[in-house]
Motif scaffolding. Structure first.
Motif, PDB file in Angstrom:
ATOM      1  N   TRP A  72       0.832  -1.205   0.000  1.00  0.00           N
ATOM      2  CA  TRP A  72       0.000   0.000   0.000  1.00  0.00           C
ATOM      3  C   TRP A  72       0.870   1.260   0.000  1.00  0.00           C
ATOM      4  O   TRP A  72       0.585   2.223  -0.721  1.00  0.00           O
ATOM      5  CB  TRP A  72      -0.913  -0.014   1.217  1.00  0.00           C
ATOM      6  N   SER A  73       1.931   1.241   0.802  1.00  0.00           N
ATOM      7  CA  SER A  73       2.783   2.423   0.925  1.00  0.00           C
ATOM      8  C   SER A  73       3.393   2.822  -0.407  1.00  0.00           C
ATOM      9  O   SER A  73       3.606   4.013  -0.672  1.00  0.00           O
ATOM     10  CB  SER A  73       3.909   2.153   1.938  1.00  0.00           C
ATOM     11  N   ALA A 110      -0.249   2.494  -3.592  1.00  0.00           N
ATOM     12  CA  ALA A 110      -1.416   3.356  -3.408  1.00  0.00           C
ATOM     13  C   ALA A 110      -1.046   4.829  -3.295  1.00  0.00           C
ATOM     14  O   ALA A 110      -1.894   5.695  -3.479  1.00  0.00           O
ATOM     15  CB  ALA A 110      -2.190   2.928  -2.157  1.00  0.00           C
ATOM     16  N   ARG A 111       0.234   5.107  -3.008  1.00  0.00           N
ATOM     17  CA  ARG A 111       0.620   6.479  -2.775  1.00  0.00           C
ATOM     18  C   ARG A 111       1.642   7.028  -3.772  1.00  0.00           C
ATOM     19  O   ARG A 111       1.666   8.219  -4.051  1.00  0.00           O
ATOM     20  CB  ARG A 111       1.199   6.622  -1.350  1.00  0.00           C
ATOM     21  N   ALA A 170      -0.611   4.468   8.269  1.00  0.00           N
ATOM     22  CA  ALA A 170      -1.385   4.401   7.022  1.00  0.00           C
ATOM     23  C   ALA A 170      -2.704   5.149   7.152  1.00  0.00           C
ATOM     24  O   ALA A 170      -3.111   5.885   6.234  1.00  0.00           O
ATOM     25  CB  ALA A 170      -1.626   2.945   6.633  1.00  0.00           C
ATOM     26  N   LEU A 171      -3.380   4.993   8.289  1.00  0.00           N
ATOM     27  CA  LEU A 171      -4.665   5.663   8.496  1.00  0.00           C
ATOM     28  C   LEU A 171      -4.503   7.179   8.553  1.00  0.00           C
ATOM     29  O   LEU A 171      -5.263   7.928   7.934  1.00  0.00           O
ATOM     30  CB  LEU A 171      -5.324   5.148   9.778  1.00  0.00           C
ATOM     31  N   GLU A 225      -1.986   8.931   7.357  1.00  0.00           N
ATOM     32  CA  GLU A 225      -1.548   9.415   6.054  1.00  0.00           C
ATOM     33  C   GLU A 225      -2.723   9.508   5.081  1.00  0.00           C
ATOM     34  O   GLU A 225      -2.811  10.453   4.286  1.00  0.00           O
ATOM     35  CB  GLU A 225      -0.474   8.485   5.484  1.00  0.00           C
ATOM     36  N   THR A 226      -3.630   8.554   5.156  1.00  0.00           N
ATOM     37  CA  THR A 226      -4.811   8.584   4.287  1.00  0.00           C
ATOM     38  C   THR A 226      -5.672   9.798   4.574  1.00  0.00           C
ATOM     39  O   THR A 226      -6.149  10.481   3.658  1.00  0.00           O
ATOM     40  CB  THR A 226      -5.644   7.301   4.472  1.00  0.00           C
ATOM     41  N   ARG A 227      -5.875  10.088   5.849  1.00  0.00           N
ATOM     42  CA  ARG A 227      -6.684  11.250   6.227  1.00  0.00           C
ATOM     43  C   ARG A 227      -6.004  12.541   5.779  1.00  0.00           C
ATOM     44  O   ARG A 227      -6.672  13.472   5.273  1.00  0.00           O
ATOM     45  CB  ARG A 227      -6.922  11.275   7.736  1.00  0.00           C
ATOM     46  N   HIS A 272      -3.911  12.878   3.317  1.00  0.00           N
ATOM     47  CA  HIS A 272      -3.963  12.916   1.856  1.00  0.00           C
ATOM     48  C   HIS A 272      -5.333  13.384   1.365  1.00  0.00           C
ATOM     49  O   HIS A 272      -5.436  14.217   0.466  1.00  0.00           O
ATOM     50  CB  HIS A 272      -3.648  11.530   1.294  1.00  0.00           C
ATOM     51  N   ARG A 273      -6.378  12.854   1.972  1.00  0.00           N
ATOM     52  CA  ARG A 273      -7.732  13.255   1.584  1.00  0.00           C
ATOM     53  C   ARG A 273      -7.992  14.709   1.917  1.00  0.00           C
ATOM     54  O   ARG A 273      -8.620  15.442   1.157  1.00  0.00           O
ATOM     55  CB  ARG A 273      -8.755  12.370   2.272  1.00  0.00           C
TER      56      ARG A 273
END
Length: 404
Positions: free
Chosen positions: A261-262, A265-266, A390-391, A393-395, A397-398
């Motif tokens: 994912w790292s 996905a990014r 990951a969580l 970083e996702t927030r 990013h969004r």
């Protein structure tokens, strides 16, 4: 794709030998390239085996030197196949010969430093196979670039780095001992540094296809991640299945998934877009720095993480502490991977990498804790730390995407 027909007489018959030409920049990775990369999968496995057998920091360092030598041979052929399609008969033939040499080198990795009794000298066979791969690479590149004076000039500069480096590797295999380690380390550092300087001076390298380049490196990351999956099974291959093995396997797979994912996905798509935004000259520079160099750190991080996973799975049911070796491999591998992705992100123009730095720092600081708890708990802690990063970083990013 066109090819130049070369005519020669042999046995009274006229034969046409099609030589490859520069690609048009639209190709994707061919099935033969994937087949070619399989020998490097075996090399990754052998490097992990060397680390596991030595079970020491010195052994890990020695294995990473071998990994860097093998990686540099892979890098060379990745540049060739971006310039000319590997589906051309001439390239397939010559790359098949290179596959044999790479496989022989990989086969001797476990005795790259300590020769086993009987047979040929393991270190010398490795060095000679390595030299053969490098010679095949330069010869093939010269054929591929036969109509490009800039590329031929760049190859001439490249040989200034290659010849002394190969000589140091062979010399190291002959002298053995501590001197071998130092000579091999000097060889790869000189080779990489001189190639980078020579590339800036010559400016003759080209990457016709951004798509091919990004995809090829993404696939080699997948192959390395496969080693982390294999490590799970290796650790418990001879043990009867039970709850600790199932739970440990699940946690180990999650580690691999989070590593995947790292990267994918990014960063993977952003890397390809950064390459596409540049012309061939600037693309070659970015391709060298962000992929040929930075991706080694990413691959090394995955391989060392796989070592930590294998060590944990070997003792997954133990109540005793995990120990410093396994903890350092697991935590250090994850941190190295994170640092590699940071370098890659910076080079391709991505700026939201703060959580990767946090991940690297937190995981490194947690190594004493990982060493003090049982292996199963160590895996659980590693997964928890990676998942939280990951969580967050996702927030972030969004949130950045919404503000944009």
């Amino acid at each position: 794709m066109n090819a130049r027909p070369v005519t020669s007489r042999g046995g009274g018959r006229l034969r046409r030998l099609p030589l490859p030409t520069i690609a048009d920049g639209t190709s994707r990775v061919t099935t033969f390239e994937l087949f070619f990369d399989l020998v490097y999968v075996f090399a990754f496995t052998q490097v992990s085996r060397l680390m596991a057998e030595t079970h020491s920091a010195v052994g890990v360092a020695q294995a990473l030197i071998v990994l860097s030598l093998m990686w540099w041979t892979w890098v060379g052929f990745s540049w060739i196949s971006n310039s000319a399609s590997a589906d051309q008969p001439f390239l397939r033939t010559v790359m098949s010969a290179a596959m044999i040499a790479v496989f022989v080198a990989a086969l001797t990795i476990p005795e790259a430093y300590e020769d086993l009794a009987g047979g040929w000298s393991g270190p010398l066979v490795f060095a000679c196979a390595y030299a053969a791969v490098r010679i095949i690479h330069v010869g093939l590149y010269a054929v591929v670039g036969w109509r490009s004076p800039a590329l031929l000039r760049q190859l001439g500069i490249f040989m200034v780095a290659m010849i002394p480096a190969v000589a140091l590797v062979v010399t190291g295999a002959l002298v053995g001992g501590v001197m071998q380690v130092w000579l091999w380390l000097i060889a790869i550092v000189y080779d990489v540094a001189a190639t980078r300087v020579g590339s800036a001076l010559g400016q003759g390298w080209r990457l016709p296809s951004a798509e091919h380049w990004a995809e090829r490196h993404g696939l080699v990351v997948i192959l390395a991640l496969g080693e982390s999956i294999v490590a799970i099974g290796v650790g418990v291959a001879q043990e009867p299945i039970d709850l600790p093995i199932v739970v440990g396997s699940a946690l180990s797979v999650v580690v691999s998934v989070l590593l995947w994912w790292s990267y994918f996905a990014r960063l993977a798509v952003a890397g390809e877009e950064a390459l596409l935004a540049r012309d061939e000259k600037k693309r070659a520079l970015l391709g060298s720095d962000a992929y040929s160099y930075a991706h080694f750190v990413i691959i090394a991080g995955i391989i060392v993480t796989a070592l930590g996973i294998e060590d944990a799975m070997k003792h997954i049911a133990d109540a005793e502490p995990f120990g410093w070796f396994g903890a350092a491999a697991l935590g250090g591998g994850i941190a190295t991977f994170a640092l590699g992705t940071i370098v890659f992100a910076v080079l391709i123009g991505q700026r939201r990498f703060v959580m990767r730095a946090v991940e690297a720092g937190v995981v490194l600081l947690s190594i004493p804790l990982l060493a003090a708890v049982p292996p199963l708990a160590a895996l659980a802690i590693a997964v928890t730390l990676m998942a939280v990063v990951a969580l967050v970083e996702t927030r972030l990013h969004r949130g950045g995407a919404h503000r944009a």
